[in-house]
Design a protein around this motif. Structure first.
Motif, PDB file in Angstrom:
ATOM      1  N   LEU A 125      43.085 -20.740  18.457  1.00 45.11           N
ATOM      2  CA  LEU A 125      43.939 -20.382  17.322  1.00 45.11           C
ATOM      3  C   LEU A 125      45.102 -19.519  17.782  1.00 45.11           C
ATOM      4  O   LEU A 125      46.252 -19.736  17.382  1.00 45.11           O
ATOM      5  CB  LEU A 125      43.118 -19.651  16.263  1.00 45.11           C
ATOM      6  N   PHE A 126      44.830 -18.549  18.628  1.00 47.52           N
ATOM      7  CA  PHE A 126      45.904 -17.694  19.143  1.00 47.52           C
ATOM      8  C   PHE A 126      46.936 -18.524  19.913  1.00 47.52           C
ATOM      9  O   PHE A 126      48.147 -18.372  19.707  1.00 47.52           O
ATOM     10  CB  PHE A 126      45.318 -16.609  20.042  1.00 47.52           C
ATOM     11  N   LEU A 127      46.470 -19.406  20.790  1.00 44.75           N
ATOM     12  CA  LEU A 127      47.389 -20.213  21.592  1.00 44.75           C
ATOM     13  C   LEU A 127      48.199 -21.174  20.733  1.00 44.75           C
ATOM     14  O   LEU A 127      49.316 -21.558  21.099  1.00 44.75           O
ATOM     15  CB  LEU A 127      46.617 -20.984  22.663  1.00 44.75           C
ATOM     16  N   ALA A 128      47.646 -21.583  19.592  1.00 45.22           N
ATOM     17  CA  ALA A 128      48.346 -22.492  18.691  1.00 45.22           C
ATOM     18  C   ALA A 128      49.373 -21.770  17.828  1.00 45.22           C
ATOM     19  O   ALA A 128      50.246 -22.409  17.231  1.00 45.22           O
ATOM     20  CB  ALA A 128      47.343 -23.205  17.789  1.00 45.22           C
ATOM     21  N   SER A 129      49.289 -20.455  17.761  1.00 43.85           N
ATOM     22  CA  SER A 129      50.124 -19.674  16.852  1.00 43.85           C
ATOM     23  C   SER A 129      51.452 -19.295  17.501  1.00 43.85           C
ATOM     24  O   SER A 129      51.636 -19.387  18.713  1.00 43.85           O
ATOM     25  CB  SER A 129      49.387 -18.401  16.431  1.00 43.85           C
ATOM     26  N   ASP A 130      52.371 -18.816  16.683  1.00 45.25           N
ATOM     27  CA  ASP A 130      53.674 -18.368  17.176  1.00 45.25           C
ATOM     28  C   ASP A 130      53.548 -17.160  18.094  1.00 45.25           C
ATOM     29  O   ASP A 130      54.429 -16.916  18.929  1.00 45.25           O
ATOM     30  CB  ASP A 130      54.593 -18.023  16.000  1.00 45.25           C
ATOM     31  N   ALA A 131      52.480 -16.401  17.948  1.00 48.19           N
ATOM     32  CA  ALA A 131      52.302 -15.208  18.782  1.00 48.19           C
ATOM     33  C   ALA A 131      52.209 -15.551  20.261  1.00 48.19           C
ATOM     34  O   ALA A 131      52.522 -14.720  21.119  1.00 48.19           O
ATOM     35  CB  ALA A 131      51.049 -14.451  18.343  1.00 48.19           C
ATOM     36  N   ALA A 132      51.804 -16.784  20.585  1.00 50.07           N
ATOM     37  CA  ALA A 132      51.634 -17.195  21.981  1.00 50.07           C
ATOM     38  C   ALA A 132      52.789 -18.066  22.477  1.00 50.07           C
ATOM     39  O   ALA A 132      52.639 -18.798  23.449  1.00 50.07           O
ATOM     40  CB  ALA A 132      50.315 -17.945  22.137  1.00 50.07           C
ATOM     41  N   ARG A 133      53.942 -17.956  21.841  1.00 47.95           N
ATOM     42  CA  ARG A 133      55.050 -18.871  22.157  1.00 47.95           C
ATOM     43  C   ARG A 133      55.579 -18.731  23.581  1.00 47.95           C
ATOM     44  O   ARG A 133      56.205 -19.659  24.092  1.00 47.95           O
ATOM     45  CB  ARG A 133      56.184 -18.685  21.160  1.00 47.95           C
ATOM     46  N   ASN A 134      55.372 -17.584  24.227  1.00 49.35           N
ATOM     47  CA  ASN A 134      55.847 -17.425  25.603  1.00 49.35           C
ATOM     48  C   ASN A 134      54.726 -17.508  26.630  1.00 49.35           C
ATOM     49  O   ASN A 134      54.922 -17.199  27.801  1.00 49.35           O
ATOM     50  CB  ASN A 134      56.584 -16.089  25.752  1.00 49.35           C
ATOM     51  N   MET A 135      53.559 -17.946  26.202  1.00 48.58           N
ATOM     52  CA  MET A 135      52.422 -18.086  27.114  1.00 48.58           C
ATOM     53  C   MET A 135      52.220 -19.556  27.426  1.00 48.58           C
ATOM     54  O   MET A 135      51.862 -20.345  26.549  1.00 48.58           O
ATOM     55  CB  MET A 135      51.152 -17.496  26.485  1.00 48.58           C
ATOM     56  N   THR A 136      52.443 -19.939  28.669  1.00 43.52           N
ATOM     57  CA  THR A 136      52.297 -21.350  29.028  1.00 43.52           C
ATOM     58  C   THR A 136      51.932 -21.479  30.497  1.00 43.52           C
ATOM     59  O   THR A 136      52.240 -20.595  31.314  1.00 43.52           O
ATOM     60  CB  THR A 136      53.591 -22.120  28.721  1.00 43.52           C
ATOM     61  N   GLY A 137      51.243 -22.572  30.812  1.00 43.00           N
ATOM     62  CA  GLY A 137      50.796 -22.805  32.181  1.00 43.00           C
ATOM     63  C   GLY A 137      49.677 -21.880  32.607  1.00 43.00           C
ATOM     64  O   GLY A 137      49.444 -21.683  33.798  1.00 43.00           O
ATOM     65  N   ASN A 138      48.952 -21.324  31.636  1.00 46.87           N
ATOM     66  CA  ASN A 138      47.929 -20.326  31.935  1.00 46.87           C
ATOM     67  C   ASN A 138      46.519 -20.864  31.738  1.00 46.87           C
ATOM     68  O   ASN A 138      46.285 -21.800  30.980  1.00 46.87           O
ATOM     69  CB  ASN A 138      48.111 -19.094  31.036  1.00 46.87           C
ATOM     70  N   MET A 139      45.583 -20.227  32.448  1.00 46.75           N
ATOM     71  CA  MET A 139      44.166 -20.533  32.329  1.00 46.75           C
ATOM     72  C   MET A 139      43.504 -19.340  31.638  1.00 46.75           C
ATOM     73  O   MET A 139      43.473 -18.244  32.193  1.00 46.75           O
ATOM     74  CB  MET A 139      43.516 -20.718  33.707  1.00 46.75           C
ATOM     75  N   PHE A 140      43.002 -19.536  30.434  1.00 39.45           N
ATOM     76  CA  PHE A 140      42.420 -18.446  29.667  1.00 39.45           C
ATOM     77  C   PHE A 140      40.894 -18.531  29.709  1.00 39.45           C
ATOM     78  O   PHE A 140      40.306 -19.365  29.020  1.00 39.45           O
ATOM     79  CB  PHE A 140      42.912 -18.499  28.220  1.00 39.45           C
TER      80      PHE A 140
END
Length: 260
Positions: free
Chosen positions: A236-251
């Motif tokens: 949900l966090f990754l789908a939200s606007d709050a994560a707009r600058n998070m990419t190419g990451n392994m969570f």
């Protein structure tokens, strides 16, 4: 106002376990969701249990088959007019074995199910997202995408490959308002794990299913299996606007198992 109001998502392997938790989290925040699974009866049960009405639908298909994965993407766009969030979640093993005993059939199944399914879905989703310059691709990888364990070589290899694919794709679309990330769950007692776990334990040289659960739990800081809701919350966090600058990451969602 929900965090995903006006958004549309699709989820492979979405009728139960991790995918179901993702679907419920997205719907609760205002998204419309299409869940996928092989069994139409389970799909109908899932929709009834979620009670989302017109905000949820089901697409039957085997995520290890290209036409089913691409069909899910196409169906979602036809059903709701767009695709904002693509969760490529399905995966697993059927008859895993050490390398020396691994069958060609199992090796190919794991490549198709765990790796090719992600490629097929990602490619189709990005072809829709790139012109819109907006989108989220979320892949369910695994702690075994960074670690290796005996007895599950195909799973480990394909999850390592998925992580590389995520990183490469993120670089390709990073300036287009699209993020591509992977979630790396630790052990979760999903239906697939319960079904295949006893045989996997044997392949890994363990004394039964309970020993498998104990081994994975002991490797974590929390000393217990993880929960599907914990993965759903990160999705949900990754789908939200709050994560707009998070990419190419392994969570990692692994209770402190990952050493790095």
């Amino acid at each position: 106002m929900g965090k995903l109001d006006g958004k549309v998502a699709c989820i492979t392997g979405g009728t139960r376990s991790i995918g179901r938790a993702m679907a419920e989290a997205f719907i609760a925040e205002g998204a419309k969701v299409v869940v996928n699974g092989r069994n139409a009866e389970k799909g109908a049960e899932c929709l009834a249990e979620m009670g989302a009405g017109d905000n949820a639908d089901f697409y039957a298909g085997d995520a290890a088959k290209q036409d089913a994965v691409e069909g899910l993407i196409d169906f979602t766009i036809e059903r709701y007019g767009q695709l904002d969030i693509c969760c490529l979640n399905s995966g697993g093993v059927l008859n895993t074995a050490p390398v020396a005993q691994m069958s060609d059939e199992e090796w190919q199944l794991e490549i198709d199910w765990n790796l090719n399914h992600v490629f097929w879905g990602m490619r189709r989703a990005l072809q829709h997202m790139i012109p819109r310059e907006s989108g989220r691709v979320i892949v369910t990888s695994s702690v075994e995408g960074k670690l290796g364990k005996p007895g599950i070589p195909g799973y480990s290899a394909t999850k390592h490959a998925v992580n590389g694919l995520v990183k490469a794709a993120a670089q390709e679309v990073g300036t287009l308002g699209i993020t591509v990330n992977a979630i790396l769950p630790g052990l979760i007692e999903t239906d697939i794990v319960r079904d295949t776990g006893p045989d996997s334990a044997v392949a890994m040289g363990l004394d039964g299913y309970d020993a498998l659960i104990e081994m994975f739990s002991a490797e974590s800081a929390i000393k217990r299996p993880n929960k599907v809701e914990e993965v759903g919350a990160v999705a949900l966090f990754l789908a939200s606007d709050a994560a707009r600058n998070m990419t190419g990451n392994m969570f990692p969602v692994d209770g402190g198992t990952m050493p790095y």
